[in-house]
Scaffold this motif. Sequence first.
Motif, mmCIF file in Angstrom:
data_model
loop_
_atom_site.group_PDB
_atom_site.id
_atom_site.type_symbol
_atom_site.label_atom_id
_atom_site.label_comp_id
_atom_site.label_asym_id
_atom_site.label_seq_id
_atom_site.Cartn_x
_atom_site.Cartn_y
_atom_site.Cartn_z
ATOM 1 N N GLY A 185 3.328 5.587 3.919
ATOM 2 C CA GLY A 185 2.705 6.898 3.771
ATOM 3 C C GLY A 185 3.737 7.875 3.234
ATOM 4 O O GLY A 185 4.651 8.274 3.961
ATOM 5 N N SER A 227 -6.067 1.528 -7.781
ATOM 6 C CA SER A 227 -5.878 2.911 -7.351
ATOM 7 C C SER A 227 -7.186 3.542 -6.897
ATOM 8 O O SER A 227 -8.263 3.250 -7.430
ATOM 9 C CB SER A 227 -5.283 3.738 -8.490
ATOM 10 N N THR A 285 -5.520 5.125 4.474
ATOM 11 C CA THR A 285 -4.658 3.953 4.618
ATOM 12 C C THR A 285 -5.239 2.996 5.643
ATOM 13 O O THR A 285 -5.300 1.785 5.420
ATOM 14 C CB THR A 285 -3.239 4.361 5.042
ATOM 15 N N SER A 330 0.430 5.424 -0.026
ATOM 16 C CA SER A 330 -0.676 6.353 0.208
ATOM 17 C C SER A 330 -0.210 7.757 0.531
ATOM 18 O O SER A 330 0.822 7.963 1.173
ATOM 19 C CB SER A 330 -1.535 5.838 1.363
ATOM 20 N N ARG A 331 -1.006 8.726 0.101
ATOM 21 C CA ARG A 331 -0.836 10.117 0.508
ATOM 22 C C ARG A 331 -1.783 10.478 1.644
ATOM 23 O O ARG A 331 -1.740 11.604 2.151
ATOM 24 C CB ARG A 331 -1.091 11.049 -0.679
ATOM 25 N N SER A 332 -2.653 9.550 2.052
ATOM 26 C CA SER A 332 -3.681 9.836 3.053
ATOM 27 C C SER A 332 -3.594 8.854 4.205
ATOM 28 O O SER A 332 -3.715 7.642 4.015
ATOM 29 C CB SER A 332 -5.074 9.749 2.418
ATOM 30 N N ILE A 344 -3.035 5.041 -3.211
ATOM 31 C CA ILE A 344 -4.072 5.956 -2.720
ATOM 32 C C ILE A 344 -3.596 7.381 -2.952
ATOM 33 O O ILE A 344 -2.645 7.854 -2.319
ATOM 34 C CB ILE A 344 -4.353 5.735 -1.221
ATOM 35 N N THR A 371 2.924 -1.071 4.296
ATOM 36 C CA THR A 371 2.214 0.154 3.942
ATOM 37 C C THR A 371 3.180 1.323 4.103
ATOM 38 O O THR A 371 3.939 1.381 5.070
ATOM 39 C CB THR A 371 0.968 0.394 4.816
ATOM 40 N N VAL A 424 0.851 -1.189 0.000
ATOM 41 C CA VAL A 424 0.000 0.000 0.000
ATOM 42 C C VAL A 424 0.889 1.241 0.000
ATOM 43 O O VAL A 424 1.768 1.369 0.856
ATOM 44 C CB VAL A 424 -0.936 0.027 1.226
#
Length: 293
Positions: A177, A233, A158, A152-154, A207, A175, A150
Motif C-alpha cells: 500500500g 490495472s 486491496t 495499491s493506493r486503496s 490499483i 501486496t 499488488v
Amino acid sequence: MAILLDRDTRVLCQGMTGWAGSHHVAQMIEYGTQVVAGVTPGKGGRTHLGLPVYDRVADARSETGANASIVFVPPVNAAAAMIEAIEAEIPLVVTVTERVPVLDMVRVRDALRGSGTRLVGANSQGVLAPGICKLGVMATGSERPGVVGVVSRSASLTSEVVAQLTEAGLGQSTTVGVGGDPVHGMSMRDCLELFLADDETKGVVLIGEIGGFEEEEVADFIAQVRPAKPIVSLVVGIHAPRERRMGHAGALTSGGSGDAAAKAAALERAGARIAASAHLVGRTMAEALSGGR
C-alpha cells in the motif's frame, strides 16, 4: 519470493505503546512477524507486549538488529519519527499515520535523498508477504502465497483484489500500500520495478485512484520498458466530483488533472490491461496469465 520483506525481517515499532500501535503490533506478532522492539521517547527501559521499549531508534536497532520499522506516531510528530528512522539507517520504514502535514513530508523526502532507506507511506496500510511477514494494518485471512504482486493506493480495494486473486488460484507474492497522502515515499513505479525484477512474481496488479500523477508516471515507465509480465490495472473514481476530496488526502481531482478516466487511458495506451470493474480484477489477471483476452 516477496519484495521488501522476508523471513529475516526484524521489526521495531515507533509508537508501540499507544493504542493503535499496541493493537496492530499484537496482530502482526500473531501473524508470525518478528517484532523485536518498540520505540517511545521517555518510556525506554520498560517492556510492552513482552518486548523491550527504547527511547531512540538507533539504540533499538543496535541492540536488537531491527531492519524495519513501522510508524504509529500521530501526524504532528510523524515526520520526526520517520527522519529518526532514516538517520538510524533502518532499511525499510512503513508509516501508517494518515494526513501528515505536506510540508513535513517534504522534509522527510529530503531526508531520504542519498539514504539507504525505503519509505512506504505515509497513510499506508502496509506491506504483506503472505505466510512470511505482515508489516501493517491490513486484514488477513483471504491472502495466500502466490505469483501476483499488488501495488495499491486503496486499502479496502486491496483486500477485495487479494480475495479475488486467491479465489482464482493465483495468490500474491507481496501486496504494497503506497499510501493515499499527496506526498509519500515509494511510488507505484518504484514498486513495479521491484516486482518486475522478482522472478517469482508473474504478474502485477496496479490499483489507482483520482488525484496526483502516479498512474501517469507508471504508465510512462510501462511504455518505456514494455515488460513481458502482464499488468492489470484498476483506477477508481470515474464518477467522483471535481474539487472534492474523496477519502484520502491525495484523492482530489483539481484543475482538470488527476481524473480517473485519463489515468486509465494512459495505462491502457502503455499496454496495461484495464479491469472493467472492481469485481473483475482477479479474472482479468487470470486471463492475462493464461494468454487469453
